[in-house]
Design a protein around this motif. Structure first.
Motif, PDB file in Angstrom:
ATOM      1  N   UNK A 180       0.821  -1.207   0.000  1.00 33.75           N
ATOM      2  CA  UNK A 180       0.000   0.000   0.000  1.00 33.75           C
ATOM      3  C   UNK A 180       0.855   1.258   0.000  1.00 33.75           C
ATOM      4  N   UNK A 181       0.335   2.288  -0.629  1.00 34.55           N
ATOM      5  CA  UNK A 181       0.955   3.610  -0.567  1.00 34.55           C
ATOM      6  C   UNK A 181       0.268   4.407   0.537  1.00 34.55           C
ATOM      7  N   UNK A 182       1.066   4.932   1.461  1.00 38.03           N
ATOM      8  CA  UNK A 182       0.537   5.645   2.624  1.00 38.03           C
ATOM      9  C   UNK A 182       1.147   7.043   2.673  1.00 38.03           C
ATOM     10  N   UNK A 183       0.297   8.054   2.847  1.00 37.56           N
ATOM     11  CA  UNK A 183       0.758   9.410   3.081  1.00 37.56           C
ATOM     12  C   UNK A 183       0.490   9.761   4.537  1.00 37.56           C
ATOM     13  N   UNK A 184       1.504  10.229   5.233  1.00 43.16           N
ATOM     14  CA  UNK A 184       1.386  10.651   6.623  1.00 43.16           C
ATOM     15  C   UNK A 184       1.532  12.168   6.664  1.00 43.16           C
ATOM     16  N   UNK A 185       0.505  12.851   7.123  1.00 46.21           N
ATOM     17  CA  UNK A 185       0.508  14.307   7.193  1.00 46.21           C
ATOM     18  C   UNK A 185       0.912  14.736   8.598  1.00 46.21           C
ATOM     19  N   UNK A 186       2.160  15.203   8.728  1.00 46.50           N
ATOM     20  CA  UNK A 186       2.679  15.625  10.030  1.00 46.50           C
ATOM     21  C   UNK A 186       3.777  14.698  10.506  1.00 46.50           C
ATOM     22  N   UNK A 187       5.003  15.240  10.758  1.00 43.43           N
ATOM     23  CA  UNK A 187       6.136  14.401  11.146  1.00 43.43           C
ATOM     24  C   UNK A 187       6.481  14.459  12.630  1.00 43.43           C
ATOM     25  N   UNK A 188       5.483  14.731  13.480  1.00 41.87           N
ATOM     26  CA  UNK A 188       5.729  14.678  14.916  1.00 41.87           C
ATOM     27  C   UNK A 188       5.881  13.243  15.387  1.00 41.87           C
ATOM     28  N   UNK A 189       5.883  13.050  16.705  1.00 43.14           N
ATOM     29  CA  UNK A 189       6.163  11.703  17.202  1.00 43.14           C
ATOM     30  C   UNK A 189       5.140  10.676  16.708  1.00 43.14           C
ATOM     31  N   UNK A 190       3.861  11.066  16.587  1.00 42.44           N
ATOM     32  CA  UNK A 190       2.870  10.111  16.102  1.00 42.44           C
ATOM     33  C   UNK A 190       2.941   9.919  14.590  1.00 42.44           C
ATOM     34  N   UNK A 191       3.389  10.943  13.879  1.00 42.21           N
ATOM     35  CA  UNK A 191       3.642  10.760  12.460  1.00 42.21           C
ATOM     36  C   UNK A 191       4.814   9.820  12.218  1.00 42.21           C
ATOM     37  N   UNK A 192       5.884  10.010  12.984  1.00 41.26           N
ATOM     38  CA  UNK A 192       7.036   9.112  12.875  1.00 41.26           C
ATOM     39  C   UNK A 192       6.662   7.697  13.305  1.00 41.26           C
ATOM     40  N   UNK A 193       5.828   7.588  14.343  1.00 41.03           N
ATOM     41  CA  UNK A 193       5.356   6.270  14.781  1.00 41.03           C
ATOM     42  C   UNK A 193       4.533   5.601  13.683  1.00 41.03           C
ATOM     43  N   UNK A 194       3.768   6.400  12.935  1.00 44.18           N
ATOM     44  CA  UNK A 194       2.985   5.845  11.827  1.00 44.18           C
ATOM     45  C   UNK A 194       3.894   5.298  10.740  1.00 44.18           C
ATOM     46  N   UNK A 195       4.992   6.002  10.473  1.00 43.83           N
ATOM     47  CA  UNK A 195       5.972   5.512   9.494  1.00 43.83           C
ATOM     48  C   UNK A 195       6.538   4.173   9.947  1.00 43.83           C
ATOM     49  N   UNK A 196       6.941   4.100  11.206  1.00 41.68           N
ATOM     50  CA  UNK A 196       7.524   2.868  11.736  1.00 41.68           C
ATOM     51  C   UNK A 196       6.531   1.716  11.625  1.00 41.68           C
ATOM     52  N   UNK A 197       5.272   1.978  11.992  1.00 41.79           N
ATOM     53  CA  UNK A 197       4.248   0.930  11.970  1.00 41.79           C
ATOM     54  C   UNK A 197       3.964   0.474  10.539  1.00 41.79           C
ATOM     55  N   UNK A 198       3.844   1.425   9.615  1.00 45.71           N
ATOM     56  CA  UNK A 198       3.558   1.059   8.226  1.00 45.71           C
ATOM     57  C   UNK A 198       4.712   0.279   7.608  1.00 45.71           C
ATOM     58  N   UNK A 199       5.925   0.688   7.923  1.00 48.22           N
ATOM     59  CA  UNK A 199       7.071  -0.058   7.398  1.00 48.22           C
ATOM     60  C   UNK A 199       7.109  -1.461   7.983  1.00 48.22           C
ATOM     61  N   UNK A 200       6.720  -1.601   9.243  1.00 41.30           N
ATOM     62  CA  UNK A 200       6.751  -2.917   9.898  1.00 41.30           C
ATOM     63  C   UNK A 200       5.789  -3.909   9.242  1.00 41.30           C
ATOM     64  N   UNK A 201       4.693  -3.422   8.674  1.00 40.18           N
ATOM     65  CA  UNK A 201       3.719  -4.330   8.052  1.00 40.18           C
ATOM     66  C   UNK A 201       3.877  -4.402   6.542  1.00 40.18           C
ATOM     67  N   UNK A 202       4.939  -3.781   6.001  1.00 42.22           N
ATOM     68  CA  UNK A 202       5.248  -3.961   4.592  1.00 42.22           C
ATOM     69  C   UNK A 202       4.603  -2.995   3.630  1.00 42.22           C
ATOM     70  N   UNK A 203       4.230  -1.795   4.098  1.00 45.96           N
ATOM     71  CA  UNK A 203       3.698  -0.806   3.167  1.00 45.96           C
ATOM     72  C   UNK A 203       4.666  -0.591   2.022  1.00 45.96           C
ATOM     73  N   UNK A 204       4.127  -0.321   0.824  1.00 41.71           N
ATOM     74  CA  UNK A 204       4.994  -0.198  -0.339  1.00 41.71           C
ATOM     75  C   UNK A 204       5.723   1.123  -0.397  1.00 41.71           C
ATOM     76  N   UNK A 205       4.982   2.218  -0.463  1.00 39.96           N
ATOM     77  CA  UNK A 205       5.562   3.556  -0.527  1.00 39.96           C
ATOM     78  C   UNK A 205       4.997   4.390   0.606  1.00 39.96           C
TER      79      UNK A 205
END
Length: 366
Positions: A180-205
């Protein structure tokens, strides 16, 4: 039974932008409750919103909804129910639910009709120690706790809450899948946590947006697995997302920005037809300009509101932290003494020149 002090030092919110130190009497416990000795309490944007009076919480109150600590005293039934004992380190869920209403029985205990939230329960409700800005905290019978590795540094273990939000808001709720392609709006701690979580489950972009002042956070996003970052002040974010997705749009857009309303409207243009938008950043009850609802209709966009974290998100976060596979410690920037809670909040809000806080914690005196 181990001897405990007669009072607990706490920082009490007495008014808008007012925190004062107090000694709160230590309560007795019964067979179903416990006392937690705080090791650290994380702070986030919600702490700032509470401090500023945006959340309209009752006062006086002890804030702090990300508590990590060790069981100082516990009733026999609570010990059996939670599977913990004196000395065990636990992460504490912030929601207190009744377990009997319709939302609770349907599995949505975080939406309980009579839910109470640690950090928002006033001092006038006995025993008063309802928040993490304190040396000790009361754990009510309907608390949910999770054991954590006692060898982790407390500030890193305290990341269970923002990382839990990342797993729930960016993975569980939108059902993010490999590719999946995921856009995260906002790079605060919860935005960064969203990146970590999405990468952990194999998001594509993974694409993350932020301001020019967020350069360090956007760099961290790339470290954690973001493929692209967008400076919304110097780039057309909608156009860039369309370019990066060959005109299709993202499968999932997660808004974790605070106060800014434009990302909500932008999300409708960034998401693909039939995609999902998760709104998790609160805006101080302000209306969203240029919100075109026809885009939702014509594109059949799924929009989900997100409040809080549930056990599955916390458990996923704790597993990730304890695994050591992701350098989450690079997100931690500040340890503050409990007495400096106001400074910690103002630092997070970028009100202290020359300081940038991403993840920070309050450390109580021992």
């Amino acid at each position: 039974m181990n001897a405990l002090p007669k009072t607990a030092f706490a920082m009490v919110q007495t008014g808008i932008c007012e925190l004062e130190p107090r000694d709160i009497p230590m309560p007795d416990i019964d067979d179903d409750s416990a006392l937690l000795q705080l090791e650290a309490c994380g702070i986030c944007g919600s702490d700032y919103e509470q401090f500023e009076g945006q959340l309209r919480t009752p006062m006086p109150v002890i804030p702090g909804h990300e508590p990590l600590g060790r069981i100082a005293r516990i009733g026999d039934r609570a010990a059996k129910r939670w599977g913990v004992d004196v000395g065990d380190r636990v992460a504490v869920e912030t929601m207190l639910a009744c377990r009997h209403c319709s939302p609770c029985l349907s599995g949505s205990y975080h939406l309980c009709d009579s839910r109470r939230i640690y950090s928002y329960i006033p001092l006038s409700d006995a025993p008063g120690l309802w928040g993490g800005y304190a040396q000790y905290m009361y754990l009510a019978p309907n608390t949910i706790v999770h054991r954590m590795d006692p060898n982790l540094p407390a500030p890193i273990a305290a990341m269970f809450n923002p990382l839990g939000a990342g797993f729930r808001w960016a993975v569980e709720m939108p059902n993010t899948r490999p590719g999946d392609t995921v856009v995260v709006l906002g790079p605060g701690q919860r935005g960064l946590a969203s990146v970590i979580a999405c990468r952990a489950v194999g998001a594509g972009t993974i694409i993350v947006t932020g301001l020019a002042a967020d350069a360090n956070k956007l760099a961290l996003a790339r470290l954690f697995g973001a493929d692209h970052t967008i400076d919304v002040e110097n780039e057309d974010a909608i156009k860039r997302v369309k370019e990066l997705t060959a005109g299709r749009g993202a499968d999932i857009v997660v808004d974790v920005s605070s106060y800014a309303t434009k990302p909500v409207a932008d999300a409708l243009s960034m998401v693909r037809t039939g995609g999902t938008v998760v709104l998790a950043g609160v805006k101080g009850f302000r209306a969203v300009d240029n919100f075109v609802s026809d885009l939702i209709v014509m594109k059949e966009i799924n929009i989900k509101g997100a409040i809080g974290v549930t056990s599955s998100g916390y458990k996923a976060a704790i597993r990730l932290i304890e695994s050591g596979r992701v350098p989450v410690e690079t997100m931690h920037t500040h340890d503050f003494a409990l007495r400096d809670a106001a400074l910690a909040i103002r630092t997070l809000a970028r009100q202290i020149p020359g300081e940038e806080s991403i993840h920070s914690v309050l450390i109580p005196p021992h």
